[in-house]
Design a protein around this motif. Structure first.
Motif, mmCIF file in Angstrom:
data_model
loop_
_atom_site.group_PDB
_atom_site.id
_atom_site.type_symbol
_atom_site.label_atom_id
_atom_site.label_comp_id
_atom_site.label_asym_id
_atom_site.label_seq_id
_atom_site.Cartn_x
_atom_site.Cartn_y
_atom_site.Cartn_z
ATOM 1 N N GLY A 1 0.803 -1.221 0.000
ATOM 2 C CA GLY A 1 0.000 0.000 0.000
ATOM 3 C C GLY A 1 0.829 1.261 0.000
ATOM 4 N N PRO B 1 -2.711 4.942 -3.401
ATOM 5 C CA PRO B 1 -3.885 4.082 -3.207
ATOM 6 C C PRO B 1 -5.104 4.900 -2.795
ATOM 7 C CG PRO B 1 -2.457 3.955 -1.290
ATOM 8 C CD PRO B 1 -1.754 4.837 -2.290
ATOM 9 N N ARG C 1 -8.545 4.541 -0.724
ATOM 10 C CA ARG C 1 -9.069 3.626 0.301
ATOM 11 C C ARG C 1 -10.513 3.977 0.649
ATOM 12 N NH1 ARG C 1 -4.543 1.060 2.741
ATOM 13 N NH2 ARG C 1 -2.548 2.043 2.164
ATOM 14 N N ILE D 1 -7.906 -0.742 0.247
ATOM 15 C CA ILE D 1 -7.615 -0.122 -1.053
ATOM 16 C C ILE D 1 -8.679 -0.554 -2.051
ATOM 17 C CG2 ILE D 1 -5.970 0.015 -2.955
ATOM 18 C CD1 ILE D 1 -3.732 -0.427 -0.964
#
Length: 804
Positions: free
Chosen positions: A376, A401, A403, A409
């Motif tokens: 991530g 990413p 989220r 994610i």
């Protein structure tokens, strides 16, 4: 007589090397004295201060805006304590016109004390780099990181909008940032706004047409960036109204849906300012992230509209934008990607995007992407991407990413920014720095060879001072090598010509046998130190070539030195000179360490060397053979290397086209001897603040029968009484207090012998120095070291004037 000033001697030496720094890619300045007077500045510093005229003036007087920022106080601290000050990313407000607008820059710099010969501080050297672009990029990067954190932590869409406006405003130094939605006609409704305390409050609804016709650009989907509303024709008529709203400069970024303006992002500045492409890109980036996050938080039902908005913004960006599923499967690229790569939608989906990378960069890019997918972490890497032209261009790939509320994610958003031009510029800067280093190495290498016979001759003269014949022979050696060094310095100190490969070669008839003898003289100390046997076989025929005597001597000396360095002690070196079919062939053979087959094709390349061993401790810098090849090519010749391999010795063969022997070369020797005969004794005044230089010249002229008066400064001469008639004055230029130019003018106007011959003898030898000396009244301008034969001819040819 006044004692010479060590400070002024240091100043003179610094002046001689000023030219070395003119091409430097960083900014530099040399300050003198406690008032920090500018002695010199290079082009980089001149750009930094807005091309103001500062040389010869104190910094606090000519750069008051700099003093107000505390930089003069730092200089005072360095001058007082002698402790350097270093700063990184320091903010510097550049004011090109005193009282005018301030342009903020960021600089890395060091303030280094400069000491005179006695160790006392007499100046400060400023060295630094303008890092504005880097700092601003870091600030923008931090803004995007703050945006990422904001999107991650915000509880609702309005928090994201408010936070994005604040980040943009603080990052860009704006007075106001906000979002607006398009209303009826040309009006917009403000939906989010951040502004500095005290800034004018905007009404909720604004008719943009009232402030100019830039609304037409927005409706066409064109971003509007105006640096001064009073100067832009679209807003000039409404400049007062805009200024009242603290909007003297602004950026409006439109958002279109189905060809219709639906929203815009606006950034206002209360004062005129420029907007860079990076500023606008940051606005686009923040707008994109804000819109995406806000729409996601509002409701899932608006996903289609949000995606259309995202696509519009992404396609308006200059970067390539892409997106992937959580597992890294690429499912979206903006139009810029397809424009750049020349591919069609679908061709680079999934893992097929990796096929666009340069083969040498693919493994690293994929490894970093795999790590980001697993952890991530932010993805960022530089690689070469295939352009639609088929060429590869450097890009910066970056992805973050996205989220959900639980932290999982749900998507990756990435960009590819074309940084090819920036990368090439960085390479050019590195190459420029390398050329500077190569030049300095070449300078040291070329000056070392003539120093060897000078040192040897001087040492033996101490031991055999009673041997008049040897003293004369040693004196000839020293004089010849000093002339050789002078020729080299004249060429090598011309930095611009050397770095461009434009060193000029003289063209005159040269006896190659004389060149060989001079080269052997230079190389003999090293040959004897390593106990080699040198065997010479010179052709009986004449060996005349057309070329530069100094450079040819240098080439042959380099070959001999190379053989001596790469041959074990007590080795054998042979020099063979033959004339055949209009060519002179000079071969230097040795029974040394030889050349490995893999190294042989590269032996003439710059900095190429064989393996350094204790027996070859003087392996040099790898310049000698490269210089030989260059000199041979300039003379229409060639040089070749042969070797049976490691431990089997080597042979270097230099071939040059020959010419007919000049008919008058024998007579020329007699003329040279005649020129060395002293002229009629003269009364000569020498003024030089370098005691050794003045005394040695005085001794040489006295030995030729002249009557000499020696002074170490201009004032000492002007204060002298009863000098009597003076036939000639020989003046240094860089004198303390009253320089040589001023002294020459005084002697011409008010001196006791205004018609006397005036001769400038100085280390300054540039074209403009000759112009300055002529304007000051000098009859001749000579560059140190003095050529006594030339000086005698000047005294002899000036006899008629002296008699008058």
């Amino acid at each position: 007589m006044n004692a010479p000033s060590p400070h002024d001697l240091d100043y003179k030496r610094r002046r001689e090397f000023t030219g070395l720094f003119e091409e430097a890619p960083i900014f530099m300045a040399l300050l003198h004295g406690p008032q920090h007077e500018f002695e010199f500045i290079n082009p980089g510093y001149r750009r930094l201060i807005g091309h103001r005229d500062v040389v010869g003036r104190p910094m606090a007087e000519v750069l008051q805006d700099v003093a107000a920022q505390g930089y003069v106080a730092m200089l005072d601290e360095v001058y007082r304590t002698g402790v350097p000050i270093t700063a990184a990313s320091a903010k510097y407000g550049m004011q090109v016109v005193p009282g005018g607008p301030v342009s903020e820059r960021y600089i890395d710099f060091v303030l280094q004390p400069v000491r005179d010969a006695a160790g006392a501080i007499d100046g400060i050297f400023i060295l630094g780099t303008d890092v504005t672009d880097r700092v601003l990029n870091e600030i923008r990067r931090d803004a995007l990181i703050r945006m990422t954190d904001l999107v991650r932590d915000a509880a609702n869409a309005q928090d994201i909008v408010d936070g994005a406006c604040r980040i943009l405003g603080e990052t860009l130094g704006a007075s106001r940032v906000g979002f607006a939605t398009a209303g009826a006609g040309d009006s917009v409704r403000l939906s989010g706004n951040w502004q500095l305390p005290g800034a004018a409050v905007l009404p909720e609804n604004i008719d943009l047409r009232a402030f100019g016709d830039f609304i037409d650009d927005l409706k066409a989907g064109t971003p509007v960036a105006i640096g001064d509303v009073a100067l832009d024709p679209r807003t000039a008529h409404a400049a007062s109204a805009l200024a009242a709203l603290d909007s003297c400069a602004f950026v409006d970024l439109p958002v279109l849906e189905d060809g219709r303006l639906v929203a815009l992002v606006y950034v206002n500045s209360a004062r005129p300012r420029g907007w860079s492409a990076d500023d606008i890109n940051l606005v686009r980036e923040v707008a994109e992230r804000t819109r995406t996050a806000s729409e996601r938080l509002r409701n899932a039902g608006a996903l289609a509209a949000s995606e259309a908005m995202f696509r519009s913004i992404a396609n308006a960006m200059p970067q390539m934008v892409w997106s992937t599923l959580p597992d890294g499967f690429h499912d979206y690229y903006n139009e810029r990607w397809y424009d750049f790569t020349g591919t069609h939608p679908g061709e680079t989906d999934g893992e097929r995007w990796a096929g666009m990378f340069h083969p040498e960069d693919r493994e690293e890019a994929w490894a970093r992407w795999s790590r980001s997918l697993a952890t991530g972490e932010t993805y960022e890497v530089q690689y070469r991407l295939r352009h639609r032209s088929g060429a590869y261009r450097w890009v910066l790939g970056r992805a973050l990413p996205v989220r959900d509320e639980s932290g999982a994610i749900i998507r990756w958003m990435g960009t590819c920014t074309d940084i090819h031009d920036q990368k090439m510029a960085e390479n050019a800067l590195r190459q420029a720095n390398q050329r500077k280093d190569e030049f300095l190495a070449m300078l040291a290498h070329e000056l070392r060879n003539p120093l060897a016979p000078i040192s040897t001759a001087a040492q033996v003269m101490r031991l055999r001072y009673g041997d008049a014949e040897y003293v004369k022979r040693a004196s000839d050696i020293i004089g010849r090598q000093v002339r050789h060094m002078t020729d080299l310095v004249d060429d090598l100190l011309d930095v611009s010509r050397v770095t461009r490969g434009q060193v000029q070669m003289e063209r005159e008839p040269v006896d190659l046998k004389t060149v060989v003898n001079n080269a052997v003289e230079q190389a003999r100390p090293l040959i004897e130190a390593r106990h080699h046997d040198l065997f010479m076989h010179l052709a009986a025929d004449t060996a005349w070539v057309s070329g530069d005597r100094t450079r040819l001597t240098q080439a042959v000396s380099n070959l001999l030195n190379n053989a001596a360095k790469y041959t074990q002690q007590h080795g054998r070196i042979e020099l063979d000179l033959r004339i055949l079919d209009g060519w002179a062939t000079l071969a230097v053979r040795d029974n040394g360490s030889g050349i490995a087959p893999g190294l042989l094709p590269h032996v003439f390349e710059l900095f190429t060397q064989g393996e350094r061993t204790p027996d070859r401790a003087q392996g040099g810098l790898g310049l000698g053979l490269a210089l030989v090849q260059s000199i041979a090519a300039h003379h229409g010749g060639t040089v070749e290397a042969e070797s049976g391999g490691a431990g089997k010795g080597s042979c270097f063969t230099l071939r040059l086209p020959t010419i007919e022997a000049p008919a008058l070369h024998a007579a020329g020797d007699g003329q040279a001897r005649d020129a060395e005969q002293p002229s009629t004794p003269r009364r000569i005044v020498i003024v030089d603040d370098n005691r050794d230089a003045g005394a040695s010249l005085a001794a040489a002229l006295e030995a030729r029968g002249h009557c000499i008066a020696l002074f170490d400064g201009a004032q000492a001469l002007l204060d002298a009484r009863d000098l009597g008639p003076v036939d000639a004055y020989i003046l240094d230029i860089g004198l303390p207090g009253i320089d040589g130019y001023q002294l020459a003018r005084r002697l011409r106007q008010d001196g006791p012998c205004p018609e006397s011959l005036l001769i400038a003898l100085t280390g300054y030898g540039q074209a403009h120095d000759f112009t300055l000396s002529k304007a000051a009244g000098f009859d001749h301008h000579l560059v140190k070291p003095a050529d006594l034969g030339q000086l005698e001819r000047i005294l002899h040819e000036g006899a008629d004037r002296i008699v008058r």
